[in-house]
Design an enzyme around this catalytic site. Structure first.
Site, PDB file in Angstrom:
ATOM      1  N   ASP A   1       0.050   5.381   1.211  1.00 49.49           N
ATOM      2  CA  ASP A   1      -0.968   6.201   1.858  1.00 49.49           C
ATOM      3  C   ASP A   1      -1.495   7.285   0.927  1.00 49.49           C
ATOM      4  O   ASP A   1      -0.914   7.571  -0.118  1.00 49.49           O
ATOM      5  CB  ASP A   1      -0.388   6.875   3.103  1.00 49.49           C
ATOM      6  CG  ASP A   1       0.032   5.889   4.176  1.00 49.49           C
ATOM      7  OD1 ASP A   1      -0.571   4.804   4.255  1.00 49.49           O
ATOM      8  OD2 ASP A   1       0.971   6.200   4.934  1.00 49.49           O
TER       9      ASP A   1
ATOM     10  N   ARG B 263       7.414   7.733   7.124  1.00 47.29           N
ATOM     11  CA  ARG B 263       7.021   9.108   7.457  1.00 47.29           C
ATOM     12  C   ARG B 263       7.300   9.435   8.931  1.00 47.29           C
ATOM     13  O   ARG B 263       7.660  10.572   9.255  1.00 47.29           O
ATOM     14  CB  ARG B 263       5.553   9.317   7.117  1.00 47.29           C
ATOM     15  CG  ARG B 263       5.289   9.322   5.611  1.00 47.29           C
ATOM     16  CD  ARG B 263       3.817   9.217   5.298  1.00 47.29           C
ATOM     17  NE  ARG B 263       3.072  10.329   5.877  1.00 47.29           N
ATOM     18  CZ  ARG B 263       1.743  10.323   6.005  1.00 47.29           C
ATOM     19  NH1 ARG B 263       1.030   9.258   5.595  1.00 47.29           N
ATOM     20  NH2 ARG B 263       1.127  11.368   6.534  1.00 47.29           N
TER      21      ARG B 263
ATOM     22  N   ARG C 226       0.834  -1.200   0.000  1.00 46.35           N
ATOM     23  CA  ARG C 226       0.000   0.000   0.000  1.00 46.35           C
ATOM     24  C   ARG C 226       0.871   1.255   0.000  1.00 46.35           C
ATOM     25  O   ARG C 226       1.996   1.237   0.483  1.00 46.35           O
ATOM     26  CB  ARG C 226      -0.876   0.038   1.251  1.00 46.35           C
ATOM     27  CG  ARG C 226      -1.703  -1.206   1.481  1.00 46.35           C
ATOM     28  CD  ARG C 226      -2.423  -1.086   2.812  1.00 46.35           C
ATOM     29  NE  ARG C 226      -3.180  -2.294   3.127  1.00 46.35           N
ATOM     30  CZ  ARG C 226      -3.901  -2.454   4.232  1.00 46.35           C
ATOM     31  NH1 ARG C 226      -3.940  -1.487   5.128  1.00 46.35           N
ATOM     32  NH2 ARG C 226      -4.566  -3.579   4.444  1.00 46.35           N
TER      33      ARG C 226
END
Length: 252
Positions: A52, A205, A50
């Protein structure tokens, strides 16, 4: 049935991430819709992982099985004509019948870009996080090296993670400065590149958010080891803005 593997590049600015969601505005939704328009098949694609909302990809990998007889060399052009301009299939190729884009991935590389100039680049603002004040890049490099190796990255993972294990391996992590202006004294860009066996939700992040605190002098570089060992999300820094992050490469 053929198992096709494709490489896709996308600007994630206008999407809710890669994985399909009820709202429909994801990269996966757009690709699957394009495949349906092309072949009439309701197919669920499998990605390497994935990304974000707001995160970009230079080379995301996905695969799917199809009964379509469309020649391999026509797939990229045919899908791109049915996709929005911020999503582009770069190539399509045959895969082993058992190939699985997520399970077969050996390592992934992400790159986070910080625009450290006083004035942001208006043309790249969706791809770079703007931080106009000076950063101690050497301290950030020292802190980042602490994370290389196999560790429990709970401190650098979203509290909403559903993964049974937060143990991951970082193979390499570097920070580089690059000048992107005509002014020699300009700080330019800072690229933080991390390669690992896999990444947890928001992991890169949160690492970047913690490194920014080190660069700002709000933390000591030596604190990174204590944060890592604490296995406590509250000990790390904030989650950096999504638009500076790009999935750079997936290796099989």
């Amino acid at each position: 049935m053929r198992n096709l593997i494709m490489t896709v590049s996308y600007d994630g600015t206008n999407y809710f991430g890669f994985q399909a969601q009820p709202g429909g505005n994801t990269i996966q939704d757009r690709i699957e819709k394009a495949i349906w328009h092309l072949t009439g098949e309701n197919i669920t694609i499998t990605s390497s992982g994935r990304t974000d909302a707001g995160v970009h990809a230079r080379a995301q990998i996905f695969n799917f099985h199809t009964a379509s007889s469309i020649p391999l060399e026509r797939w990229a052009f045919a899908l791109n004509s049915r996709l929005p301009p911020d999503i582009r299939i770069l190539e399509a190729r045959m895969a082993d019948p058992e190939f699985h884009a997520r399970r077969w991935a050996k390592r992934k590389t992400y790159r986070y870009t910080i625009d450290n100039n006083r004035t942001p680049d208006v043309f790249q603002r969706h791809l770079q996080y703007h931080h106009p004040t000076p950063l101690d890049v050497e301290a950030m490099r020292h802190a980042l090296q602490t994370l290389i190796g196999e560790h429990d990255f709970t401190s650098f993972c979203s509290v909403g993670s559903t993964k049974l294990s937060h143990v991951r391996t970082i193979f390499d992590a570097v920070i580089e400065r690059h000048s992107n202006t005509e002014f020699a004294a300009s700080p330019g860009l800072i690229h933080i590149t991390v390669t690992g066996s896999g990444f947890l939700q928001h992991m890169v992040r949160i690492i970047v958010g913690t490194l920014l605190q080190v660069g700002e002098g709000k933390r000591n570089a030596a604190d990174m080891e204590a944060v890592l060992k604490a296995k406590d999300r509250s000990r790390a820094g904030p989650t950096a803005m999504s638009h500076g992050l790009m999935l750079w490469e997936v290796v099989y």
